[in-house]
Scaffold this motif. Structure first.
Motif, PDB file in Angstrom:
ATOM      1  N   ARG A 178      26.916  20.570  41.804  1.00 25.65           N
ATOM      2  CA  ARG A 178      27.554  21.535  40.917  1.00 25.65           C
ATOM      3  C   ARG A 178      28.271  20.845  39.771  1.00 25.65           C
ATOM      4  N   LEU A 179      28.920  19.734  40.080  1.00 27.49           N
ATOM      5  CA  LEU A 179      29.640  19.006  39.042  1.00 27.49           C
ATOM      6  C   LEU A 179      28.680  18.406  38.013  1.00 27.49           C
ATOM      7  N   ILE A 180      27.568  17.877  38.480  1.00 28.77           N
ATOM      8  CA  ILE A 180      26.569  17.315  37.568  1.00 28.77           C
ATOM      9  C   ILE A 180      26.014  18.408  36.666  1.00 28.77           C
ATOM     10  N   ARG A 181      25.806  19.592  37.220  1.00 33.37           N
ATOM     11  CA  ARG A 181      25.302  20.704  36.420  1.00 33.37           C
ATOM     12  C   ARG A 181      26.302  21.071  35.326  1.00 33.37           C
ATOM     13  N   GLU A 182      27.583  21.106  35.691  1.00 28.14           N
ATOM     14  CA  GLU A 182      28.626  21.414  34.705  1.00 28.14           C
ATOM     15  C   GLU A 182      28.716  20.320  33.648  1.00 28.14           C
ATOM     16  N   ILE A 183      28.626  19.057  34.062  1.00 24.23           N
ATOM     17  CA  ILE A 183      28.665  17.945  33.110  1.00 24.23           C
ATOM     18  C   ILE A 183      27.500  18.048  32.133  1.00 24.23           C
ATOM     19  N   THR A 184      26.338  18.372  32.653  1.00 24.51           N
ATOM     20  CA  THR A 184      25.142  18.478  31.805  1.00 24.51           C
ATOM     21  C   THR A 184      25.288  19.601  30.792  1.00 24.51           C
ATOM     22  N   VAL A 185      25.694  20.775  31.255  1.00 26.96           N
ATOM     23  CA  VAL A 185      25.865  21.914  30.348  1.00 26.96           C
ATOM     24  C   VAL A 185      26.952  21.624  29.322  1.00 26.96           C
ATOM     25  N   ALA A 186      28.045  21.017  29.777  1.00 29.86           N
ATOM     26  CA  ALA A 186      29.147  20.695  28.866  1.00 29.86           C
ATOM     27  C   ALA A 186      28.706  19.690  27.812  1.00 29.86           C
ATOM     28  N   LYS A 194      25.782  19.252  26.641  1.00 29.74           N
ATOM     29  CA  LYS A 194      24.867  19.904  25.698  1.00 29.74           C
ATOM     30  C   LYS A 194      25.577  20.889  24.789  1.00 29.74           C
ATOM     31  N   SER A 195      26.768  21.313  25.185  1.00 30.22           N
ATOM     32  CA  SER A 195      27.482  22.321  24.393  1.00 30.22           C
ATOM     33  C   SER A 195      28.179  21.726  23.178  1.00 30.22           C
ATOM     34  N   GLY A 196      28.244  20.421  23.125  1.00 25.91           N
ATOM     35  CA  GLY A 196      28.893  19.730  22.013  1.00 25.91           C
ATOM     36  C   GLY A 196      28.436  18.289  22.008  1.00 25.91           C
ATOM     37  N   LEU A 197      29.262  17.399  21.515  1.00 28.27           N
ATOM     38  CA  LEU A 197      28.913  15.990  21.539  1.00 28.27           C
ATOM     39  C   LEU A 197      28.953  15.458  22.971  1.00 28.27           C
ATOM     40  N   PRO A 198      28.005  14.587  23.356  1.00 27.25           N
ATOM     41  CA  PRO A 198      28.008  14.030  24.710  1.00 27.25           C
ATOM     42  C   PRO A 198      29.023  12.904  24.870  1.00 27.25           C
ATOM     43  N   GLU A 199      30.236  13.151  24.371  1.00 21.25           N
ATOM     44  CA  GLU A 199      31.320  12.169  24.445  1.00 21.25           C
ATOM     45  C   GLU A 199      32.578  12.902  24.918  1.00 21.25           C
ATOM     46  N   PRO A 200      33.099  12.565  26.095  1.00 26.18           N
ATOM     47  CA  PRO A 200      34.268  13.275  26.640  1.00 26.18           C
ATOM     48  C   PRO A 200      35.458  13.335  25.695  1.00 26.18           C
ATOM     49  N   ASP A 201      35.699  12.270  24.923  1.00 26.14           N
ATOM     50  CA  ASP A 201      36.856  12.248  24.035  1.00 26.14           C
ATOM     51  C   ASP A 201      36.727  13.245  22.877  1.00 26.14           C
ATOM     52  N   LYS A 202      35.508  13.659  22.572  1.00 31.95           N
ATOM     53  CA  LYS A 202      35.268  14.560  21.448  1.00 31.95           C
ATOM     54  C   LYS A 202      34.765  15.934  21.888  1.00 31.95           C
ATOM     55  N   ASN A 203      34.722  16.153  23.191  1.00 33.01           N
ATOM     56  CA  ASN A 203      34.193  17.398  23.745  1.00 33.01           C
ATOM     57  C   ASN A 203      35.124  17.862  24.868  1.00 33.01           C
ATOM     58  N   PRO A 204      36.039  18.794  24.572  1.00 28.66           N
ATOM     59  CA  PRO A 204      37.032  19.208  25.574  1.00 28.66           C
ATOM     60  C   PRO A 204      36.431  19.702  26.887  1.00 28.66           C
ATOM     61  N   SER A 259      36.896  18.012  30.649  1.00 24.89           N
ATOM     62  CA  SER A 259      37.327  18.726  31.855  1.00 24.89           C
ATOM     63  C   SER A 259      36.370  18.484  33.008  1.00 24.89           C
ATOM     64  N   ALA A 260      35.068  18.478  32.704  1.00 27.84           N
ATOM     65  CA  ALA A 260      34.063  18.262  33.740  1.00 27.84           C
ATOM     66  C   ALA A 260      34.171  16.857  34.335  1.00 27.84           C
ATOM     67  N   VAL A 261      34.433  15.884  33.474  1.00 29.84           N
ATOM     68  CA  VAL A 261      34.578  14.501  33.943  1.00 29.84           C
ATOM     69  C   VAL A 261      35.831  14.362  34.807  1.00 29.84           C
ATOM     70  N   ILE A 262      36.915  15.032  34.411  1.00 24.34           N
ATOM     71  CA  ILE A 262      38.144  15.004  35.205  1.00 24.34           C
ATOM     72  C   ILE A 262      37.889  15.607  36.588  1.00 24.34           C
ATOM     73  N   ASP A 291      29.191   5.996  38.003  1.00 19.30           N
ATOM     74  CA  ASP A 291      27.807   5.814  37.571  1.00 19.30           C
ATOM     75  C   ASP A 291      27.070   7.149  37.508  1.00 19.30           C
ATOM     76  N   ASN A 292      27.338   8.040  38.462  1.00 23.10           N
ATOM     77  CA  ASN A 292      26.686   9.355  38.462  1.00 23.10           C
ATOM     78  C   ASN A 292      27.065  10.147  37.213  1.00 23.10           C
ATOM     79  N   VAL A 293      28.355  10.086  36.879  1.00 22.12           N
ATOM     80  CA  VAL A 293      28.846  10.808  35.703  1.00 22.12           C
ATOM     81  C   VAL A 293      28.233  10.232  34.440  1.00 22.12           C
ATOM     82  N   ASP A 294      28.305   8.910  34.302  1.00 23.00           N
ATOM     83  CA  ASP A 294      27.785   8.256  33.093  1.00 23.00           C
ATOM     84  C   ASP A 294      26.287   8.492  32.932  1.00 23.00           C
TER      85      ASP A 294
END
Length: 249
Positions: free
Chosen positions: A27-35, A37-47, A51-54, A64-67
């Protein structure tokens, strides 16, 4: 469960720890993927991605899974096409439920959710049929030892939060959804990663359930949890601690 919190999203999970862990990670990977794609694939520039990474860190997902998930999106290697859907309805005892899902097949997800409701005496309603009984809020949870109740309240309000509820179990900070990112980032500067941080549906009132209804309700939640597409379930029921202890023993 509800006896310990007025508005925690209520999820009762059973089964082997490794199976639960795998489902949570999926579920977390799915949220990370959608997030991503919803903006830049950079946590610092995509709120949302941040949140998904946190959330992934809080669940002890390997970095490694997250990255890897973010990299697949950044390189255009992920061809999944998920959309967010929300289902609303009533469960045993008139409990209101909001089911949030991410799916690549709306018909499959709707069928699974409807089947779970029907099997355990619930009924699906139209969109917004129960959401008016909830407040949509940003929610952050910190351990009780993070700070005193007064300190957490002062810090959170200064950050823009609307309320803080503190107990022996921890601190629950709520804010307007539009302020979620700024409140989260401000609290993280003071206290580090929260245990949880997401947009939640907070019940305005709670529905008490007796043991029989509670047992059926927990079975409904388990059935919903079995769907890989379901991300989170919010419900407005509460169960006495002694009853809950018997049902989850």
């Amino acid at each position: 469960m509800a006896g310990h919190s007025k508005f925690k999203n209520i999820m009762h999970r059973k089964g082997a720890q490794d199976k639960k862990r795998a489902k949570v990670f999926a579920r977390l990977i799915r949220e990370i993927t959608v997030a991503a794609k919803s903006g830049l694939p950079e946590p610092d520039k995509n709120p949302r991605l941040r949140s998904a990474v946190i959330a992934a860190r809080a669940a002890n997902m390997p970095k490694d899974n997250v990255d890897r998930a973010i990299k697949r999106v950044a390189l255009g290697e992920d061809d999944s096409s998920y959309e967010e859907v929300r289902y609303e309805g009533y469960g045993p005892g008139g409990v209101a439920l909001i089911v949030e899902a991410m799916t690549d097949n709306r018909n499959r997800t709707a069928s699974e959710v409807r089947a779970a409701f029907n099997k355990y005496g619930g009924s699906l309603g139209e969109t917004n049929s129960v959401s008016f009984m909830f407040d949509h809020v940003g929610l952050l949870q910190y351990a009780a030892g993070t700070a005193s109740a007064d300190e957490m309240f002062e810090t959170a309000v200064e950050a823009g939060a609307s309320n803080v509820e503190s107990s022996d179990e921890g601190h629950e900070v709520t804010c307007d959804p539009d302020d979620f990112s700024s409140v989260r980032d401000s609290l993280m500067e003071s206290y580090g990663d929260p245990e949880e941080a997401y947009l939640a549906w907070k019940p305005q009132t709670m529905t008490p359930l007796d043991e029989d209804k509670a047992q059926t309700m927990l079975k409904l939640l388990d059935a919903l949890d079995d769907s890989d597409d379901v991300q989170r379930v919010s419900a407005n029921f509460e169960v006495a601690d002694d009853v809950l202890a018997r049902l989850t023993a």
